[in-house]
Structure formats: structure tokens, C-alpha cells
Write a protein that holds these residues in place. Sequence first.
Motif, mmCIF file in Angstrom:
data_model
loop_
_atom_site.group_PDB
_atom_site.id
_atom_site.type_symbol
_atom_site.label_atom_id
_atom_site.label_comp_id
_atom_site.label_asym_id
_atom_site.label_seq_id
_atom_site.Cartn_x
_atom_site.Cartn_y
_atom_site.Cartn_z
ATOM 1 N N TRP A 158 58.718 46.352 100.507
ATOM 2 C CA TRP A 158 58.195 47.343 99.555
ATOM 3 C C TRP A 158 58.823 48.718 99.792
ATOM 4 O O TRP A 158 59.076 49.463 98.836
ATOM 5 C CB TRP A 158 56.677 47.428 99.659
ATOM 6 N N VAL A 159 59.063 49.075 101.057
ATOM 7 C CA VAL A 159 59.762 50.337 101.340
ATOM 8 C C VAL A 159 61.119 50.346 100.653
ATOM 9 O O VAL A 159 61.516 51.326 99.991
ATOM 10 C CB VAL A 159 59.919 50.538 102.861
ATOM 11 N N TYR A 160 61.849 49.238 100.782
ATOM 12 C CA TYR A 160 63.168 49.135 100.168
ATOM 13 C C TYR A 160 63.068 49.137 98.641
ATOM 14 O O TYR A 160 63.922 49.703 97.957
ATOM 15 C CB TYR A 160 63.870 47.865 100.639
ATOM 16 N N LEU A 161 62.022 48.485 98.094
ATOM 17 C CA LEU A 161 61.866 48.449 96.643
ATOM 18 C C LEU A 161 61.594 49.844 96.086
ATOM 19 O O LEU A 161 62.198 50.254 95.082
ATOM 20 C CB LEU A 161 60.731 47.496 96.255
ATOM 21 N N TRP A 162 60.698 50.592 96.729
ATOM 22 C CA TRP A 162 60.435 51.958 96.288
ATOM 23 C C TRP A 162 61.711 52.798 96.371
ATOM 24 O O TRP A 162 62.017 53.587 95.455
ATOM 25 C CB TRP A 162 59.337 52.594 97.137
ATOM 26 N N ALA A 163 62.439 52.653 97.476
ATOM 27 C CA ALA A 163 63.682 53.411 97.626
ATOM 28 C C ALA A 163 64.697 53.017 96.557
ATOM 29 O O ALA A 163 65.397 53.873 96.007
ATOM 30 C CB ALA A 163 64.273 53.190 99.022
ATOM 31 N N ALA A 164 64.781 51.720 96.242
ATOM 32 C CA ALA A 164 65.716 51.252 95.218
ATOM 33 C C ALA A 164 65.378 51.850 93.858
ATOM 34 O O ALA A 164 66.277 52.262 93.103
ATOM 35 C CB ALA A 164 65.694 49.727 95.158
ATOM 36 N N ILE A 165 64.086 51.896 93.525
ATOM 37 C CA ILE A 165 63.676 52.490 92.254
ATOM 38 C C ILE A 165 64.086 53.957 92.188
ATOM 39 O O ILE A 165 64.604 54.442 91.165
ATOM 40 C CB ILE A 165 62.152 52.333 92.061
ATOM 41 N N LEU A 166 63.894 54.688 93.293
ATOM 42 C CA LEU A 166 64.289 56.099 93.324
ATOM 43 C C LEU A 166 65.803 56.249 93.222
ATOM 44 O O LEU A 166 66.295 57.203 92.594
ATOM 45 C CB LEU A 166 63.769 56.748 94.613
ATOM 46 N N HIS A 167 66.552 55.336 93.838
ATOM 47 C CA HIS A 167 68.013 55.359 93.718
ATOM 48 C C HIS A 167 68.426 55.238 92.243
ATOM 49 O O HIS A 167 69.282 55.994 91.761
ATOM 50 C CB HIS A 167 68.623 54.191 94.497
ATOM 51 N N ILE A 168 67.832 54.269 91.568
ATOM 52 C CA ILE A 168 68.208 54.001 90.174
ATOM 53 C C ILE A 168 67.830 55.175 89.278
ATOM 54 O O ILE A 168 68.599 55.595 88.405
ATOM 55 C CB ILE A 168 67.553 52.694 89.701
ATOM 56 N N ILE A 169 66.633 55.753 89.502
ATOM 57 C CA ILE A 169 66.206 56.911 88.714
ATOM 58 C C ILE A 169 67.156 58.087 88.940
ATOM 59 O O ILE A 169 67.574 58.778 87.998
ATOM 60 C CB ILE A 169 64.764 57.297 89.068
ATOM 61 N N ALA A 170 67.527 58.321 90.213
ATOM 62 C CA ALA A 170 68.431 59.428 90.532
ATOM 63 C C ALA A 170 69.792 59.234 89.884
ATOM 64 O O ALA A 170 70.394 60.190 89.367
ATOM 65 C CB ALA A 170 68.578 59.565 92.043
#
Length: 570
Positions: A158-170
Motif C-alpha cells: 500500500w505504501v508503494y501504491l500510494w507513492a505510485a499514484i502520487l508519481h502518476i499525478i505529478a
Amino acid sequence: MKLPSTVQEAAGKRRDDRESESCSTLGRETLSRTPRTRWWGYIGRGMYRDLKARAPYYWSDWRDAWNYRVIPATTMIFFSNVLPGIAFSLDLIETTSAYGVTEVLLSSFMASFIFSIFGAQPLCILGVTGPITVLNTTIFHILQTQASPPNYLQFVGWVYLWAAILHIIAALAGAVNFLSRVTRFSCDTFGFFVSVVYLQYGVQILLRQLSTPSIPTSSVLASIILALLMLGISHLWLQLGDSIYFPRPVRRFCADYGMPLTLVATTGLGYWGALRGVDILPVGGSFQPAGGRSWLVPFWQLDAKWVGIAFPFGVILFILFYFDHNVSSLIAQSSDFPLRKPPGFHWDFFLLGLSTFLAGLLGLPAPNGLIPQAPIHARSLLVLGPAHNPETEAEKQEAERAMAGPQGGVNPGREVPVAVVEQRVSNLAQGALCLLLLSPPFLHLLGLVPRGVLAGLFWYMGTDALFTSGLTSKALYLLTDRSFLLPTHPLLPARRSRVLLFLLIELLGFGATFAIVQTIAAIGFPVVIFLLVPLRLWVVPRLGFSREEMTVLDGPVASAFTMGSVGGSL
């Protein structure tokens, strides 16, 4: 500025100027008649421009790999990536029991495959870094303080999933344009931190053996001897490569293959005579995940409470990768390297988000850009040629900066970097070799590498990065007798007191980052790293530096050509 040598050239130049002026005037008129773009019109614009700029070069990225420089580059980066990645993960492997050597190698292969096939910046090497292992280990320790801790891999998923979502948004929002504010100050300070971390990990590998009662003292002493041999002989190869002895092909061979040959030789020494019995790498089963788990991590089964708790950890991971990966890409495409193909920071950051999600889904340590491996890769692909103007001091300094480090052998003033073999094969090949290591015979060979050799490899890479660090160059300048300084030294226009103050500020940033990593608050070190940028933008210029001194002491990391992908530079 070059003046036109003929009347025809002058006329042509005036004609070009008129056409350029008319085009710019037409562009302004068109913009004045065009309705202002709505905010949603900016979504994904950076990624689209990256793909549009890089797509015409895609097939040449494969054709241009038909060059000898690809062979030493692949060899160098393979040994520089896979073994430090495994060594960095030893603490994570032994602490959590959730990862193994197989996970580390698969993570490196996954990153190299995605970014060499689909990436816009194939010169940037990705793998398992020290910061991500520190982050993952700290998360484990924090979870263990809870009365009923959740499943570790599900929580990290889940940590990686949240980070991935933020990567894509950025990436979609164009937030990577913030890189235009990153200068050599931040990159040099972070690079210095990474160099010291490499030295620290080398020491920790040996100290871990000392603290293990089952390992005899003689084995620890043998590991120390192997580490010192690995460090010393590797640097001797480099010194020979930069010397005046032997023909140039021999010197280039020493610079290209000295470190890999030393690693193989010192590994063999670990099984000879009194050095026998050294502690070796734990490799585990071939293509088998640690602990006998399944490859797919069912992170969706985690309780909702822990899903929410994982979010701030994901934000911290996003900050770390935003700075670490993009700085690695910047340094690998710095102005020291004469690049010809456009970059693509937005698109690659989007891909990094996808690879981060896949790492969490498969239970792998998340890969990201590597320092110093990324610039080592670019440097090993340099093509040298005769200097167009040997008396130009700037050209000599450019050659010295570009060729400093593991790929020496340059003769400044006579040879300068004229091109870089910009291609995708060396990145893909080193990743394929990581996958090959998972086959039983090669995995067995990997398990024969003594830990002392790994410690020496860490020391070698750390000291090599320190020798070429901007902080080191400033410190050596201040220590040098003024009578021995060349009148063309780049730091001479700045007052020595300002050089000292600037160096102290960089060391303060390094010290704060390194200090927090040694505490229970290590989870917050990416925030400290990120704060280097506003420190440089808003605090440093107010400390009495003139504009000329700031230009001398600091500047853009990459050329205007490279920084155009993120809207230019300061």
C-alpha cells in the motif's frame, strides 16, 4: 560570438534573423487570438512533449548500440549495480526476512527492462538503492512497535501504491518542472551524502561479521584484507589508465575493465591459502521468493486502518524518489556529457510510478535512479576526439570533469568528449545479466563472492565519487597553496571566504541528512534532502554572495538542451 566570414553568410544570417523575427511576431499574434488554455489542457502536456521529442530517435537508440563502448559500459554498470544492490539489501534481508537476493535481482531486471524499452532516458540506470532499503527497514521497525502489526509486505504494497499514484499525478500535472530549480548545490550535496553512505555500508558489512559470534576472527581479518585489496587495486587500475605509460588502447582497457577484473581476482583470493573461510553472500533458492510466499502480494486484504496509515509513508517515498530519481537522471545527462538526443523527465517519472506499483505487487524492493551508477554509465559511453581548440581552458576543464572517475584515460587539451553512445542496449543487457544470475549455476557463483570483496567495492565506489565531488573540489581549492593555483581556475573569481561559506552550507546540508539517517527518525530523511532546494533558492543568496560568485559556485546541472524538458533552469 562567431562572426560571418563571407558576404553570403552575412546576408544569410540577416535573412534568418528576419524570418525568425517574423515567425515570433506571427506566434505572438496567434497567441493573442487563441483562447487561453483551460487548466485541464495542461494535464499530460509534459509527457506528450517528451514522447513527441524522443520518438523520432527510438530506432536509432537501437542502431547506435553497434559501438564498442557498449561492451565496457555494460560490464562496468553490471558489476557496479548488482553487487551493491545486494549488499545494500543485506540489512533489509536479515532484518525483515521478507526479501531475498532473488527479489533484489528481479527488481533490477524489471527496472532495466521497463526503462530501456519504454523510457525516454535510457542512460539513467535504476536499481535498489541504499535510501530505499533504509526506508523499508525503518518501516519494519516502526510496525514492530505496534501491539498487533500488520503483514509487512501487504503494508509496504500500500505504501508503494500510494507513492505510485502520487508519481502518476505529478507526471500528469507537470510537477517535474520543479527540477528547473535544482542546481549543482543540491546535486553535489546529495551526491556527497550517497558517497559517504557507500563508505558507511562497506564498514557495516565488516562490523556485522565482527558482531556475529559464529564467524571466527581469522575470517573477519581475511575479509578486511580482501576489502583493502579490492579498494587499492581498483584505484591502481584507474591511475594506470590516467598515466602516460603504455599505448592508449592499453590505458583505456585498464580504465574500462580494471574494477571487474579486480573483483573476480579478489573473489578468487578468498579461496586461496590463509584467506580461506571468509563469510560469503546468502543467495537463497533460484527464482524462489523469500519465506516460501507466493509472488503476488495480496495487499488489498490489508485492514482499512492500515491502508490510511500507509499514506504518509507513501508521501515520504514519493518525495524520496522525486528527488533521488530525477537528480540521478540530471547527473547522467549533465552538461559534462555532449548529448544529442532529447530527455524526457515527465514520461520517465510516470514509468517510475508504474514500476513502483509493480514492485509492491510482487513484493520487490522498489527500484529508482542510482547515484553514482547513472553518471558512471554515461561516462563509460563517452567517445573521445581531438580538441578543436586545445588552448581553450574551458574545453580542457570540460574534459577533466567528464572523464573523471572510473572511465579515465583522457588527455585534457588533446582529447575531449565529442559524443556519447546514446542507446538502450547497455541498460537492457545489464538487466538481462541480473536475470541470468538467478539461474542455478550463476546463482551459485554469486554465492561465492566474499562479503569482504563487497565492502571493498563499496569503498571503491564511494571514494571514487568523493574524488569527483563538487564539495571535494572546493575543499581542495581552499587547501591549495595560492602560488600553485592556475590563473584560469574556475573558483578564483569568488572570494575565498565565500567559497568557504558555500562549502560549509553544503556540508551542513549533508550533515543534517546523514545525522537523521542514524536515528529513529530516519524515515524523514527524504524531507531533509528535498529541503536542500528551497535552502539554495531563498536562503543562500541572502548570505552576502554576489551574482558573479553565485555563478561561479553554483549553476545548472545539465545543459539548456536537457533542461528544456522541464521548462529551463535558473
